[in-house]
Design a protein around this motif. Structure first.
Motif, mmCIF file in Angstrom:
data_model
loop_
_atom_site.group_PDB
_atom_site.id
_atom_site.type_symbol
_atom_site.label_atom_id
_atom_site.label_comp_id
_atom_site.label_asym_id
_atom_site.label_seq_id
_atom_site.Cartn_x
_atom_site.Cartn_y
_atom_site.Cartn_z
ATOM 1 N N UNK A 188 0.840 -1.207 0.000
ATOM 2 C CA UNK A 188 0.000 0.000 0.000
ATOM 3 C C UNK A 188 0.873 1.253 0.000
ATOM 4 N N UNK A 189 1.897 1.281 0.842
ATOM 5 C CA UNK A 189 2.778 2.443 0.881
ATOM 6 C C UNK A 189 3.376 2.716 -0.493
ATOM 7 N N UNK A 190 3.849 1.676 -1.148
ATOM 8 C CA UNK A 190 4.444 1.819 -2.474
ATOM 9 C C UNK A 190 3.415 2.399 -3.454
ATOM 10 N N UNK A 191 2.203 1.875 -3.418
ATOM 11 C CA UNK A 191 1.167 2.354 -4.344
ATOM 12 C C UNK A 191 0.723 3.785 -4.017
ATOM 13 N N UNK A 192 0.936 4.245 -2.781
ATOM 14 C CA UNK A 192 0.587 5.604 -2.377
ATOM 15 C C UNK A 192 1.712 6.599 -2.630
ATOM 16 N N UNK A 193 2.815 6.140 -3.217
ATOM 17 C CA UNK A 193 3.911 7.048 -3.529
ATOM 18 C C UNK A 193 5.035 7.068 -2.526
ATOM 19 N N UNK A 194 5.099 6.073 -1.653
ATOM 20 C CA UNK A 194 6.230 5.907 -0.735
ATOM 21 C C UNK A 194 6.951 4.654 -1.230
ATOM 22 N N UNK A 195 7.896 4.822 -2.165
ATOM 23 C CA UNK A 195 8.436 3.670 -2.893
ATOM 24 C C UNK A 195 9.288 2.724 -2.048
ATOM 25 N N UNK A 196 9.265 1.459 -2.466
ATOM 26 C CA UNK A 196 10.144 0.450 -1.873
ATOM 27 C C UNK A 196 11.574 0.962 -1.890
ATOM 28 N N UNK A 197 12.338 0.637 -0.860
ATOM 29 C CA UNK A 197 13.751 0.985 -0.808
ATOM 30 C C UNK A 197 14.053 2.368 -0.281
ATOM 31 N N UNK A 198 13.026 3.191 -0.040
ATOM 32 C CA UNK A 198 13.284 4.512 0.537
ATOM 33 C C UNK A 198 13.323 4.393 2.063
ATOM 34 N N UNK A 199 13.946 5.363 2.692
ATOM 35 C CA UNK A 199 14.026 5.349 4.153
ATOM 36 C C UNK A 199 12.636 5.343 4.777
ATOM 37 N N UNK A 200 11.740 6.178 4.246
ATOM 38 C CA UNK A 200 10.395 6.260 4.810
ATOM 39 C C UNK A 200 9.669 4.932 4.679
ATOM 40 N N UNK A 201 9.744 4.307 3.522
ATOM 41 C CA UNK A 201 9.068 3.015 3.311
ATOM 42 C C UNK A 201 9.617 1.963 4.269
ATOM 43 N N UNK A 202 10.936 1.868 4.347
ATOM 44 C CA UNK A 202 11.541 0.850 5.204
ATOM 45 C C UNK A 202 11.227 1.091 6.679
ATOM 46 N N UNK A 203 11.248 2.349 7.105
ATOM 47 C CA UNK A 203 10.949 2.662 8.507
ATOM 48 C C UNK A 203 9.499 2.342 8.858
ATOM 49 N N UNK A 204 8.563 2.738 7.981
ATOM 50 C CA UNK A 204 7.151 2.478 8.267
ATOM 51 C C UNK A 204 6.877 0.976 8.222
ATOM 52 N N UNK A 205 7.473 0.261 7.273
ATOM 53 C CA UNK A 205 7.288 -1.194 7.212
ATOM 54 C C UNK A 205 7.824 -1.857 8.482
ATOM 55 N N UNK A 206 8.941 -1.358 9.009
ATOM 56 C CA UNK A 206 9.477 -1.910 10.254
ATOM 57 C C UNK A 206 8.559 -1.590 11.433
ATOM 58 N N UNK A 207 7.984 -0.394 11.458
ATOM 59 C CA UNK A 207 7.021 -0.061 12.516
ATOM 60 C C UNK A 207 5.824 -0.999 12.460
ATOM 61 N N UNK A 208 5.299 -1.244 11.270
ATOM 62 C CA UNK A 208 4.182 -2.179 11.120
ATOM 63 C C UNK A 208 4.599 -3.566 11.604
ATOM 64 N N UNK A 209 5.781 -4.011 11.209
ATOM 65 C CA UNK A 209 6.260 -5.336 11.601
ATOM 66 C C UNK A 209 6.355 -5.474 13.115
ATOM 67 N N UNK A 210 6.898 -4.478 13.780
ATOM 68 C CA UNK A 210 7.063 -4.547 15.235
ATOM 69 C C UNK A 210 5.727 -4.493 15.958
ATOM 70 N N UNK A 211 4.837 -3.593 15.528
ATOM 71 C CA UNK A 211 3.542 -3.481 16.207
ATOM 72 C C UNK A 211 2.689 -4.731 15.986
ATOM 73 N N UNK A 212 2.728 -5.305 14.785
ATOM 74 C CA UNK A 212 1.938 -6.520 14.544
ATOM 75 C C UNK A 212 2.551 -7.723 15.254
ATOM 76 N N UNK A 213 3.874 -7.790 15.315
ATOM 77 C CA UNK A 213 4.516 -8.883 16.060
ATOM 78 C C UNK A 213 4.140 -8.805 17.535
ATOM 79 N N UNK A 214 4.081 -7.595 18.083
ATOM 80 C CA UNK A 214 3.667 -7.438 19.480
ATOM 81 C C UNK A 214 2.215 -7.839 19.675
ATOM 82 N N UNK A 215 1.355 -7.515 18.704
ATOM 83 C CA UNK A 215 -0.055 -7.917 18.809
ATOM 84 C C UNK A 215 -0.182 -9.434 18.837
ATOM 85 N N UNK A 216 0.652 -10.108 18.061
ATOM 86 C CA UNK A 216 0.625 -11.576 18.025
ATOM 87 C C UNK A 216 1.217 -12.157 19.309
ATOM 88 N N UNK A 217 2.336 -11.600 19.733
ATOM 89 C CA UNK A 217 3.059 -12.171 20.876
ATOM 90 C C UNK A 217 2.443 -11.788 22.225
#
Length: 166
Positions: free
Chosen positions: A42-71
């Motif tokens: 979704x980020x990529x399709x909204x103009x936050x392209x793969x490989x940019x700092x913003x994309x990678x940081x937001x994807x990591x935030x999503x990963x950490x928050x969802x991992x915490x929701x699971x754990x």
């Protein structure tokens, strides 16, 4: 960076969203991976392209928050919900919200970084380091659990990148 590690301040919501994605996932590692991948797309399709700092940081935030929701927020038979949005007003703040069903387990960052032999305990430290603001709030009345949210202001990070190259 403003944090709300132990508070219950609700995130502010914009009046209108330019882009918004919301979906429920099973509280499993597979559900967390799927949430991260769909949000990254979704980020990529909204103009936050793969490989940019913003994309990678937001994807990591999503990963950490969802991992915490699971754990930490898992209740058998109850999904967790991810909401990702970019406001329509000028500015480029990306908001991530992850709702789980365990309201009694509130997010508390470790008082100090875990030792090198530990394999867990770094998630909220990463969230605090990457997000401009983050916190948690109880879910609306009648819904069990909590919402953990983070905001990433791309303007702040783009400025830091440009200044770092000077």
């Amino acid at each position: 960076m403003t944090n709300n590690p132990a508070g219950t301040t609700s995130p502010t919501r914009p009046a209108a969203w330019a882009h918004r994605f919301e979906m429920s996932f099973t509280p499993t590692p597979r559900g967390a991976r799927l949430a991260r991948r769909l949000c990254a797309e979704r980020l990529h399709s909204w103009g936050v392209p793969y490989g940019t700092e913003a994309h990678d940081d937001v994807a990591l935030l999503v990963a950490e928050l969802t991992a915490n929701a699971v754990h930490h927020g898992r209740v058998p038979g109850r999904d967790f919900r991810v909401r990702l949005g970019v406001p329509a007003e000028p500015g480029t703040t990306v908001r991530i919200e992850v709702a789980d069903a365990r309201g009694e387990r509130t997010p508390e960052p470790a008082p100090h970084p875990p030792g090198p032999d530990r394999t867990e305990g770094r998630g909220l430290l990463l969230v605090a380091a990457l997000a401009d603001r983050w916190g948690w709030a109880p879910r609306p009345p009648g819904a069990p659990g909590k919402v953990v949210w983070a905001e990433y202001d791309r303007r702040n990070h783009d400025t830091q990148t440009v200044l770092g190259q000077m």
